[in-house]
Enzyme design. Structure first.
Site, short mmCIF file in Angstrom:
data_model
loop_
_atom_site.label_atom_id
_atom_site.label_comp_id
_atom_site.label_asym_id
_atom_site.label_seq_id
_atom_site.Cartn_x
_atom_site.Cartn_y
_atom_site.Cartn_z
N LEU A 1 6.56 1.65 4.06
CA LEU A 1 7.64 2.02 3.18
C LEU A 1 8.51 3.28 3.48
O LEU A 1 9.51 3.47 3.26
CB LEU A 1 6.95 2.19 1.68
CG LEU A 1 6.50 0.89 1.27
CD1 LEU A 1 5.79 0.91 -0.33
CD2 LEU A 1 7.62 -0.26 0.98
N GLY B 1 0.72 -1.22 0.09
CA GLY B 1 -0.11 -0.04 0.20
C GLY B 1 0.81 1.12 -0.05
O GLY B 1 2.06 1.18 0.19
N HIS C 1 -4.10 1.42 7.65
CA HIS C 1 -2.78 2.14 7.79
C HIS C 1 -2.76 3.16 6.67
O HIS C 1 -2.02 4.36 7.10
CB HIS C 1 -1.91 0.71 7.54
CG HIS C 1 -0.36 1.28 7.38
ND1 HIS C 1 0.45 0.79 8.06
CD2 HIS C 1 0.38 2.13 6.43
CE1 HIS C 1 1.71 1.38 7.73
NE2 HIS C 1 1.47 2.15 6.59
NI NI Z 1 2.76 3.33 5.67
#
Ligand code: NI
Length: 153
Positions: A88, A45, A129
């Protein structure tokens, strides 16, 4: 085009993103770049603030195909799950985060059409998230503790 991913510590990740008002080429290019960036980084994501754009746009692919969410909001949630989570923007780290087990999200597609999507397990976790990113929230704010090495999830 793969874009640079903003890392934890950058103020951009702490800002509230604005709604995406237009569903035009500019948005479609952003969506394309966000997907390219997510796949290149092996993520499941990515939210627009993570590429420096403070707009409410999210892409998710937990392995079942690409999902694009514009102006998403969680309209229902139930249950609870506890598990490992990464981001990330926080490379090399993982944390133990409690999330709802099932959520329903209302969002617009790339043409502005409203739709609803319900996700359970990993999908629910990804939805929560990424939508958190649009409100300046990073998972480290919500984690119970950091996970090191082979620690049980
Ligand atoms: Ni994130």
């Amino acid at each position: 085009m793969v874009r640079n991913i903003v890392k934890l510590g950058d103020e951009t990740l702490r800002k509230i993103s604005k709604p995406m008002p237009k569903f035009d080429l500019r948005l479609w290019l952003l969506l394309r770049d966000m997907a390219d960036t997510m796949y290149k980084a092996d993520g499941v994501g990515l939210a627009a603030p993570q590429v420096g754009i403070l707009r409410r746009v999210v892409v998710i692919d937990i392995g079942d195909g690409l999902i694009e969410l514009i102006n998403p909001e969680i309209i229902a949630q139930e249950g609870e799950q506890a598990g490992a989570e990464g981001c990330l923007s926080v490379p090399g780290r993982r944390g133990y985060v409690v999330r709802p087990n099932k959520v329903t999200v209302r969002a617009q597609d790339r043409k502005g059409q409203w739709f609803e999507i319900t996700g359970e397990g990993l999908m629910a976790r990804a939805l929560c998230h990424e939508i958190d990113h649009l409100d300046g929230i990073v998972y480290v704010d919500k984690m119970d503790h950091e996970i090191f090495g082979d620690e049980e999830e």
